[in-house]
Scaffold this motif. Structure first.
Motif, PDB file in Angstrom:
ATOM      1  N   SER A  76       0.828  -1.216   0.000  1.00  0.00           N
ATOM      2  CA  SER A  76       0.000   0.000   0.000  1.00  0.00           C
ATOM      3  C   SER A  76       0.859   1.261   0.000  1.00  0.00           C
ATOM      4  N   ASN A  77       2.137   1.128  -0.403  1.00  0.00           N
ATOM      5  CA  ASN A  77       3.051   2.275  -0.480  1.00  0.00           C
ATOM      6  C   ASN A  77       3.332   2.891   0.887  1.00  0.00           C
ATOM      7  N   HIS A  78       3.186   2.097   1.927  1.00  0.00           N
ATOM      8  CA  HIS A  78       3.395   2.609   3.288  1.00  0.00           C
ATOM      9  C   HIS A  78       4.824   2.325   3.753  1.00  0.00           C
ATOM     10  N   THR A  79       5.095   1.098   4.192  1.00  0.00           N
ATOM     11  CA  THR A  79       6.418   0.742   4.714  1.00  0.00           C
ATOM     12  C   THR A  79       6.782  -0.654   4.251  1.00  0.00           C
ATOM     13  N   GLU A  80       7.980  -0.809   3.707  1.00  0.00           N
ATOM     14  CA  GLU A  80       8.471  -2.117   3.274  1.00  0.00           C
ATOM     15  C   GLU A  80       9.904  -2.287   3.770  1.00  0.00           C
ATOM     16  N   ALA A  81      10.264  -3.525   4.181  1.00  0.00           N
ATOM     17  CA  ALA A  81      11.574  -3.748   4.789  1.00  0.00           C
ATOM     18  C   ALA A  81      12.225  -5.008   4.247  1.00  0.00           C
ATOM     19  N   ILE A  82      13.551  -4.982   4.276  1.00  0.00           N
ATOM     20  CA  ILE A  82      14.348  -6.166   3.941  1.00  0.00           C
ATOM     21  C   ILE A  82      15.322  -6.414   5.085  1.00  0.00           C
ATOM     22  N   LEU A  83      15.505  -7.696   5.418  1.00  0.00           N
ATOM     23  CA  LEU A  83      16.516  -8.099   6.391  1.00  0.00           C
ATOM     24  C   LEU A  83      17.559  -8.903   5.640  1.00  0.00           C
ATOM     25  N   THR A  84      18.782  -8.399   5.603  1.00  0.00           N
ATOM     26  CA  THR A  84      19.818  -9.001   4.768  1.00  0.00           C
ATOM     27  C   THR A  84      21.198  -8.604   5.266  1.00  0.00           C
ATOM     28  N   GLU A  85      22.187  -9.440   4.981  1.00  0.00           N
ATOM     29  CA  GLU A  85      23.586  -9.098   5.268  1.00  0.00           C
ATOM     30  C   GLU A  85      24.295  -8.586   4.019  1.00  0.00           C
ATOM     31  N   SER A  86      23.569  -8.490   2.904  1.00  0.00           N
ATOM     32  CA  SER A  86      24.159  -8.055   1.642  1.00  0.00           C
ATOM     33  C   SER A  86      23.862  -6.572   1.410  1.00  0.00           C
ATOM     34  N   GLN A  87      24.891  -5.767   1.376  1.00  0.00           N
ATOM     35  CA  GLN A  87      24.719  -4.342   1.138  1.00  0.00           C
ATOM     36  C   GLN A  87      24.128  -4.083  -0.242  1.00  0.00           C
ATOM     37  N   SER A  88      24.595  -4.814  -1.251  1.00  0.00           N
ATOM     38  CA  SER A  88      24.106  -4.584  -2.609  1.00  0.00           C
ATOM     39  C   SER A  88      22.621  -4.958  -2.724  1.00  0.00           C
ATOM     40  N   ARG A  89      22.205  -6.041  -2.068  1.00  0.00           N
ATOM     41  CA  ARG A  89      20.806  -6.438  -2.125  1.00  0.00           C
ATOM     42  C   ARG A  89      19.936  -5.456  -1.345  1.00  0.00           C
TER      43      ARG A  89
ATOM     44  N   THR B  12      12.921  -2.625  12.080  1.00  0.00           N
ATOM     45  CA  THR B  12      11.486  -2.863  12.133  1.00  0.00           C
ATOM     46  C   THR B  12      10.708  -1.831  11.327  1.00  0.00           C
ATOM     47  N   THR B  13       9.587  -2.255  10.778  1.00  0.00           N
ATOM     48  CA  THR B  13       8.696  -1.326  10.068  1.00  0.00           C
ATOM     49  C   THR B  13       8.105  -0.279  11.000  1.00  0.00           C
ATOM     50  N   ARG B  14       8.144  -0.519  12.302  1.00  0.00           N
ATOM     51  CA  ARG B  14       7.551   0.396  13.274  1.00  0.00           C
ATOM     52  C   ARG B  14       8.244   1.752  13.307  1.00  0.00           C
ATOM     53  N   PHE B  15       9.373   1.892  12.638  1.00  0.00           N
ATOM     54  CA  PHE B  15      10.077   3.171  12.632  1.00  0.00           C
ATOM     55  C   PHE B  15       9.474   4.185  11.669  1.00  0.00           C
ATOM     56  N   ASN B  16       8.475   3.791  10.871  1.00  0.00           N
ATOM     57  CA  ASN B  16       7.838   4.786  10.004  1.00  0.00           C
ATOM     58  C   ASN B  16       6.864   5.602  10.841  1.00  0.00           C
ATOM     59  N   ASP B  17       7.415   6.576  11.508  1.00  0.00           N
ATOM     60  CA  ASP B  17       6.700   7.424  12.461  1.00  0.00           C
ATOM     61  C   ASP B  17       7.458   8.737  12.522  1.00  0.00           C
ATOM     62  N   GLY B  18       6.717   9.844  12.489  1.00  0.00           N
ATOM     63  CA  GLY B  18       7.376  11.145  12.438  1.00  0.00           C
ATOM     64  C   GLY B  18       8.355  11.376  13.563  1.00  0.00           C
ATOM     65  N   ALA B  19       7.966  11.031  14.795  1.00  0.00           N
ATOM     66  CA  ALA B  19       8.853  11.250  15.933  1.00  0.00           C
ATOM     67  C   ALA B  19      10.105  10.387  15.811  1.00  0.00           C
ATOM     68  N   GLN B  20       9.950   9.126  15.364  1.00  0.00           N
ATOM     69  CA  GLN B  20      11.096   8.218  15.244  1.00  0.00           C
ATOM     70  C   GLN B  20      12.054   8.656  14.146  1.00  0.00           C
TER      71      GLN B  20
END
Length: 419
Positions: A340-353, A371-379
């Motif tokens: 929904s164009n809100h928040t998307e995350a990847i967990l990886t050890e590869s910088q290029s990925r 965590t996706t929970r960081f999509n917050d103005g104060a954070q």
């Protein structure tokens, strides 16, 4: 007076107040915000009583757990409101700031200056803390604001708006810079949305139904905050021990938040090792899973087969969709289809990925290894937010003070004429 007359009067007063506020000094605005923080501290009991009245009525009406949680002004929520006031007060004033200035061949200087949007109408559900967040951000950005919260938070919002009026007057600013309609009648919303002569932009914040209704009715521009269908992709290179607490936090820290994790995507090569641990860690704590056929046997008794409508669904609860994917391309295709164009995350050890995911995934915040929970103005350092815009005009992501301004061109000449 009729509801239409009441809303018309509110719009007219807001327009007058916006002109005064746009010319107010940064010092006066900061004084009002600090005064509001002091009032939130000294009037805690009055705030609690008003909120208790709303909560009692909401429970009697049978509001679900998620909405009751959003309605509650806990000590933590009140503390965040106070902190937000002080942080926004300490920020530099964006109004009048010239962001760029270039010299043209004929000697003219051409630049862009930050200006308020004007009058903002905020229409939202539950969340009385949004009353303070919206009020302080609009004030700092030089905008007048009309706050139309949900009927379930009527007494809380009325109390908080009264404190803002006192703070504004203490700093010599017009109390009409912040207004709340005196009625819970839905007709008031329809009338507000017709006042394009007085309201410059409307910001809806709440469920998808509310946002669509506002978008359909509004005669002025709408800054949309649609649903938060947030994904996290666990890559084949991820440190699985580090990934598990991130997934738990994203789903469980505040399940009814729009930035909570709703769908977990796991690379096939690590799914067999990772998903049983996810079930063992989250299942006993109340999380259930809507699983694809490949992930279903890995999640044990906490899972059931996912239905087609579970993909792209905002659960706002301790429910999470889970899908095993062949690779990052399949994960990104899933996000493009169901996100929904809100928040998307990847967990990886590869910088290029990580960087490829950040570049190619379209969302208001794209996260690597958090965590996706960081999509917050104060954070994210904005002090507070009025909402998270999932459309790209005129802002994308959390909307803080700067996002509640626009720019105008300014030209400094030396008596030039056009040839």
């Amino acid at each position: 007076m009729s509801i239409r007359d009441d809303m018309l009067a509110i719009g007219q007063k807001a327009r007058e107040a916006s002109r005064a506020l746009s010319a107010a000094s940064g010092t006066a605005k900061a004084d009002a915000l600090n005064a509001l923080a002091d009032l939130l501290e000294s009037e805690t009991e009055a705030i609690r009583q008003a909120n208790a009245e709303d909560l009692k009525a909401a429970e009697a009406r049978g509001l679900d757990k998620a909405r009751l949680q959003r309605l509650t002004i806990s000590d933590k929520v009140l503390g965040s409101m106070i902190q937000g006031c002080r942080e926004v007060a300490a920020m530099s004033d964006p109004v009048g700031e010239i962001e760029s200035m270039v010299k043209r061949p004929n000697g003219m200087l051409v630049g862009k200056m930050r200006v308020p949007l004007g009058v903002i109408a905020m229409i939202y559900e539950s969340r009385p803390n949004a009353t303070i967040d919206a009020g302080i951000l609009c004030l700092k950005a030089g905008n007048a604001v009309i706050l139309r919260g949900g009927s379930e938070a009527f007494h809380s919002n009325k109390c908080l708006a009264g404190l803002m009026h006192r703070a504004l007057e203490s700093a010599g600013l017009p109390r009409e810079a912040v207004q709340t309609p005196p009625t819970t009648d839905r007709e008031a919303v329809a009338e507000l949305l017709s006042l394009e002569e007085y309201i410059d932009v409307v910001i809806p914040r709440g469920g998808e139904g509310l946002i669509r209704a506002v978008t359909e009715q509004a005669r002025m521009p709408v800054l949309k905050h649609y649903k938060g269908v947030c994904h996290t992709f666990v890559d084949e290179t991820a440190d699985l021990a580090k990934a598990l607490p991130v997934i738990e936090n994203a789903k469980m820290q505040y399940p009814s938040g729009c930035n909570a994790l709703e769908c977990l995507l796991v690379h096939r090569s690590v799914a067999g090792e990772f998903l049983p641990g996810v079930a063992a860690q989250l299942g006993p704590k109340g999380v259930s899973f809507k699983a694809c056929p490949e992930s279903l046997p890995l999640l044990g008794g906490y899972a059931e087969g996912a239905a087609p409508e579970d993909w792209g669904y905002e659960f706002l609860d301790l429910v999470m969709a889970v899908r095993v994917v062949a690779d990052m391309d399949e994960a990104m295709e899933h996000i493009a289809r169901y996100g929904s164009n809100h928040t998307e995350a990847i967990l990886t050890e590869s910088q290029s990925r990580a960087m490829r995911f950040i570049r190619e995934v379209d969302a208001s915040l794209v996260v690597a290894n958090a965590t996706t929970r960081f999509n917050d103005g104060a954070q994210l350092g904005l002090g507070a937010e009025i909402g998270i815009s999932t459309s790209k005009l005129h802002a994308y992501g959390p909307m803080g003070v700067k996002e509640l301004t626009s720019t105008k061109f300014v030209l400094l000449g030396d008596w030039q004429i056009r040839e």
